[in-house]
Design an enzyme around this catalytic site. Sequence first.
Site, PDB file in Angstrom:
ATOM      1  N   ASP A 493      15.887  19.743 -42.505  1.00 51.56           N
ATOM      2  CA  ASP A 493      15.468  18.312 -42.359  1.00 51.56           C
ATOM      3  C   ASP A 493      14.339  18.513 -41.223  1.00 51.56           C
ATOM      4  O   ASP A 493      14.591  18.908 -40.130  1.00 51.56           O
ATOM      5  CB  ASP A 493      16.448  17.449 -41.798  1.00 51.56           C
ATOM      6  N   GLY A 536       8.762  14.503 -49.132  1.00 54.66           N
ATOM      7  CA  GLY A 536       7.664  14.557 -50.075  1.00 54.66           C
ATOM      8  C   GLY A 536       6.244  14.853 -49.536  1.00 54.66           C
ATOM      9  O   GLY A 536       5.359  14.494 -50.346  1.00 54.66           O
ATOM     10  N   ASP A 557      14.155   8.468 -47.344  1.00 52.67           N
ATOM     11  CA  ASP A 557      15.915   8.321 -47.431  1.00 52.67           C
ATOM     12  C   ASP A 557      15.983   7.301 -48.464  1.00 52.67           C
ATOM     13  O   ASP A 557      15.409   6.169 -48.539  1.00 52.67           O
ATOM     14  CB  ASP A 557      16.634   8.298 -46.161  1.00 52.67           C
TER      15      ASP A 557
END
Length: 741
Positions: A493, A536, A557
């Site tokens: 992440d 993205g 999210d």
Amino acid sequence: MKNNALAILLLCSFVMARAQNGKYISLNNARFSTGDNPDWKNKDFADQTWRDVKVGEVWQSQGFPDYHGFAWYRIHVKIPAALKSNSVWKDSIRIFLAHVNDVDETYFNGTLIGKTGGFPNDKGGYISKWPAVRNYCIASSNPLIKWDGENVIAVKVYDGGGSGGIFMGSPFIDMLEKFDGIEFSVSAIQFLAGQKAKRTLTLFNRFNTVISGDLRYRVVDEMYGKTISRQVIRIKVNPFESKKFILFLPHREGIKVYYDFKELSSGKAKSFTEVAPYLLTPAELLNPILNGPLVIGVHPGSPIIYKIAASGQKPMIYAVDNIPAGLSFDAKTGILTGIIDIAGNYKLILRVKNNIGSDKKELTIKIGAKLALTPPMGWNSWNCWGLNVTEEKVKSSAKAMVQSGLADYGWNYVNVDDGWQAAERSPSGKLFPNSKFADMKELGNVLHAAGLKFGIYSSPGAKTCGGFLGSLGHEKVDADTYTAWGVDYLKYDLCSYSDNTAGDTTLFAQQKPYKVMGDALKLQHRDIVYSICQYGIRDVWKWGKAMDGNLWRTTEDITDTWASLRDIGFSQADRSAYASPGGWNDPDMLIVGQVGWGENLHPSNLTPYEQYAHISLWSMLSAPMLIGCDMSKLDAFTLNLLKNREVIALDQDTLGKQAIRTVNTGGIQVWEKKLSDGGLAIGVFNLNDKYCRYNLRLTRKKNAVNIIRDVWIQKDIKKNVGSISLQVAPHGVKLLKITGS
């Protein structure tokens, strides 16, 4: 009055601010600046040069696409005295700020009125409180309030990663009324014989005062616009008391229930509306049926763990024909384990039987360069537990996956998200779990013994989104550690890595950290599915596979609202060319069941219509499907939603095609997906707020026999037709499979 005001401030956190009272004041706009300065809280600070932004939308969509860190909102608002004089209770104003990601301090005219979470420089360190609602109350007699004058609400925000700012709601100021103390809650629905359902409504009084009024409810058949029943009940609810009411409803699609409570002294009403859950997937059969993907990918020399997924009455007898050299099979558990060193396609015959019947199918193990030949399916801890994840909760979730029967349908990943890391590394740089996790290797062994896969989380930055240790500068060490623990999946992440790019938003800057970890994973003698999570940025779907990614997040999210589901799910139409076996577009995790992101655990705010659309769309998109709910609270509706083998088969289809959108008009979208058996899956989605009828035209070859199957009810509904008329629920779907055309 001061003591009463304090009581109201403490109670305000219980008030669900879903609707404003009377002459409310919308807080639509603010002046905004990134960075941090303690002077920015002051009422008289000169902020005229700051940028104007909308309150209620993430700052990433308002000109700060890659910014994470500190920022301030300053909302200038005139509060008319008439707001108080026109109210009934006149006790306190309420300031509703919706959700703030991730930590905030809120000041009213320079005075702190609330803080949620912990900033990185606080004594306790960074503590994310996503997605807690910020809801503050101030006594109307408090001299802080400048009635008929300008007031300033200053909000200091820290965003640790992902979306940032004040969003997911419409902030406002109003006067608190007595009826705000009433809270509605409904139990898990019980499905009864004779197409009936039982629902229990509970009314809570959250205030320290008696509240009297009329409870009204009305049951409507939304499909046909007919009222089925209605009732009015006069009630008195004592301080902090709750009262229960039982309703019996028809069990079918389209049943909507309107509740409202009208408080007597003010005449004001609080309302709650729900679409009653309904089951579409047929009851599970007792005879054994083999589920799960027909193909798996493994690197040569990597360990294999494969559990035969079979539904039906237990106990079962498992068997496998054509077991390759290097593999062994446990007939009692149905688990294949071992290592195959030589590349190639190995075809096995899986068999299962019980006292009622038997089933068999072919499984192909492809030993070669690709992993994740079908999208991963399983569970992730984040949408439920957030940073409060523990080893006990993970083990409990894995146990529930097996005992609920979800593992029998191919759900097999159990992924630990953020919050597991220790505060410091060893002198050699090795990362350890914190006190919430006793032994990660043992946890992996427990999962593998059940035939499940073990997933873990990290960040390419120095810190994760939750403020725990990331992998920056320790990528190889961490990859080695994951292998030693038996990890099968890594979610990586972005979070704090942007602190190292100094504003560099080039493609190379985005790719670099994922290439570094990808190279470290390639050196391992273990298959670790690689999930690239960076929201993205720079069209990751175009280059994620080149980083050896197996899936890549294409969006910010997701949250359990229709707006979030719609904006994320239906924005994938231009990305189908980039999904294929071994690499998948990831529109984020599932938002069904009990979710809460670590706090405020609640049933998904999606209607049943929207939940059917959610699972249908993810299956059409060939998207990874990771359940995000509390696995200990799986109700009948959620299990029915997640156990439809035909819907799952669309997601797991070996052709690996992502659906393409063929119609987008009048709020109707039609998506089509080619399947490996030559069939065609079609999803007709209604984005409108009311039922819509849609005439779906089908292409037929001359003299061909076509069969139209409703995938959710697992029933053939038409054949040999050129079109079919469909009644589609609001925000709902009709999911079809066409064969023989």
